[in-house]
Structure formats: C-alpha cells, structure tokens
Write a protein that holds these residues in place. Structure first.
Motif, PDB file in Angstrom:
ATOM      1  N   ILE A 120       6.826 -30.612 -36.612  1.00 19.74           N
ATOM      2  CA  ILE A 120       6.760 -30.822 -35.163  1.00 19.74           C
ATOM      3  C   ILE A 120       6.551 -29.490 -34.447  1.00 19.74           C
ATOM      4  CG2 ILE A 120       8.145 -31.431 -33.132  1.00 19.74           C
ATOM      5  CD1 ILE A 120       9.298 -33.739 -34.774  1.00 19.74           C
TER       6      ILE A 120
ATOM      7  N   LEU B  40       3.214 -28.599 -32.275  1.00 20.32           N
ATOM      8  CA  LEU B  40       3.318 -28.212 -30.867  1.00 20.32           C
ATOM      9  C   LEU B  40       2.626 -26.874 -30.626  1.00 20.32           C
ATOM     10  CD1 LEU B  40       7.022 -29.182 -30.064  1.00 20.32           C
ATOM     11  CD2 LEU B  40       4.961 -30.318 -29.217  1.00 20.32           C
TER      12      LEU B  40
ATOM     13  N   CYS C  99       4.224 -28.479 -23.899  1.00 17.98           N
ATOM     14  CA  CYS C  99       4.389 -28.126 -25.316  1.00 17.98           C
ATOM     15  C   CYS C  99       5.257 -26.880 -25.452  1.00 17.98           C
ATOM     16  CB  CYS C  99       3.029 -27.884 -25.965  1.00 17.98           C
ATOM     17  SG  CYS C  99       2.105 -29.388 -26.324  1.00 17.98           S
TER      18      CYS C  99
ATOM     19  N   TYR D  91       7.781 -35.805 -28.597  1.00 19.76           N
ATOM     20  CA  TYR D  91       6.726 -35.273 -29.464  1.00 19.76           C
ATOM     21  C   TYR D  91       5.543 -36.232 -29.561  1.00 19.76           C
ATOM     22  CZ  TYR D  91       4.302 -34.250 -33.836  1.00 19.76           C
ATOM     23  OH  TYR D  91       3.342 -34.024 -34.782  1.00 19.76           O
TER      24      TYR D  91
END
Length: 235
Positions: A32, A36, A84, A166
């Motif tokens: 993740i 990002l 983000c 996310y």
C-alpha cells in the motif's frame, strides 16, 4: 541423496516456515505504501505535463478547446496527489494494527489481490506460498484468536478504514489515468492525421495538368481523406 550443510538446512527450514508470516500479495501495508508513492509520482508527472506549454496545448486540443475541462483535470490530479501524500503521513503517524496483514489473509482477500506471500527469515524477503494457502490462513486465524474481542473489533475497524481509503484513491487514480491516456492517444491520433494529410497534399501539389486528378498522388489523397470519420475534420 546428499546431506545438507548447516546453511542449506537453515534455508530449507525458513522456506518451509514462510506461511508463518503470511500476507496478501497486493493488499499489505508495504505494498500500500509503495502504491501510494507510485500514484503520487504519476500524478506529479501528469501535473508537470499539463502545466507545460506543450502539455496544456495538447490536453486543450484533445478536449476540443474546453478550458474548464482542462482545469478540472488539473485540479483532480492535484487533489489526488495531495491525498496520497496525506495518507502516507497517516500510515506513519496514526495507529495501524499489527495484525493488519493477517486480517486480509483470513478474509480470503488473496483470491482478489494476487494470492498470498510468506516471509522467509533466511532470505529476508517475501515469496509466494500458493501451495500453503490453507496453512497460512490457519496460522493467521491462530494469531488473531489471541486478541481480545475488543482488540479485534478495534483492529478490524481501523484496518477497514485504511483499506477503504486506499481502494478509493486507487480507483480514482485508475479512472483519471485511463481518461488522460485516452485523451493523449486521441490528440496523438489527430496530429498523425494532420501530418498525413499535409504529406499527401504536398504530393498532389506537384501534379499539374488536366490529368492531375488521375495521378497516383491524388488517388492516395482521395482514398485517405474519404476514409476519415467526420469527427476528424471537426477536430
């Protein structure tokens, strides 16, 4: 069969214990964070491109001169980039359950997110453990059962918030990226059409006389222009 030395034995044992630390391949904290970072970088690239003179003109042409839509695209990518970055900060500063990766293993998310990985203590890296999925899920369940009900509820709630944020950012990025890629392709296609028309027209200009329209150059020009869709001329 040859006898394994000490190092080979350690490697073999570590390989067979990978399922002890399982995670979903494309839905774990490390991935993740990486995604990002990648999305933020892509958004910055798009912002740089659209802020440049050539990029803005290209996007403006692709959007048929609609300056409002160009502005909306820029704002959308700018907001996504900022969000983000904000989520990356939150992942470092806010409470994230230690069992985050395990929760998605138990939930069976590996079926939708690329399968499972297991940590190899000898190699210091993660590897696929498809043949040990059942063992990995059982191991994850065993560890989660050590939590109290309140701890488990809190962990699930916080993990779902991370997942929701996310996935939301990922979906928005995929949609925006797909849209701008289409627009870029459209604009590139238009430029190619214009260049080809100019090339063919220059060839026809060299033909003179009453039979010029029957020449190869004119035939190619007519065939090409007649095959173009109406929107090509509007663009």
């Amino acid at each position: 069969m040859s006898t394994m030395n000490a190092e080979e034995t350690k490697r073999w044992k570590a390989k067979n214990l990978r399922y002890k630390k399982p995670m979903v391949k494309e839905l774990n904290l490390d991935t993740i964070r990486e995604k990002l970072f990648d999305i933020q970088g892509e958004c910055e690239e798009v912002r740089w491109y659209t802020d440049s003179e050539d990029g803005e003109d290209s996007l403006l042409n692709a959007l048929d001169g609609n300056e409002d839509e160009v502005y909306e695209f820029k704002v959308a990518f700018a907001y996504l980039c900022e969000e983000c970055e904000a989520m990356q900060v939150d992942l470092n500063e806010e409470w994230i359950p230690e069992c985050f990766d395990l929760l998605f293993v138990v939930a069976g998310a590996g079926d939708q997110f690329g399968g499972l990985l297991g940590y190899d203590s000898y190699e210091g890296d993660c590897f696929g453990i498809n043949c040990m999925d059942a063992w990995a899920e059982d191991e994850a369940k065993k560890k989660l059962k050590q939590l109290t009900k309140d701890e488990l509820i809190a962990a699930i709630r916080q993990s779902f918030k991370v997942y929701q944020s996310y996935i939301g950012l990922s979906v928005r990025y995929d949609s925006l990226k797909a849209a701008i890629d289409i627009l870029r392709d459209k604009n590139t296609g238009i430029l190619q059409v214009v260049k080809e028309i100019e090339r063919l027209y220059e060839a026809t200009s060299s033909e003179q006389g009453i039979y010029a329209e029957y020449s190869k150059a004119w035939k190619e020009f007519d065939q090409y222009t007649e095959s173009l869709p109406p929107e090509a001329w509007v663009s």
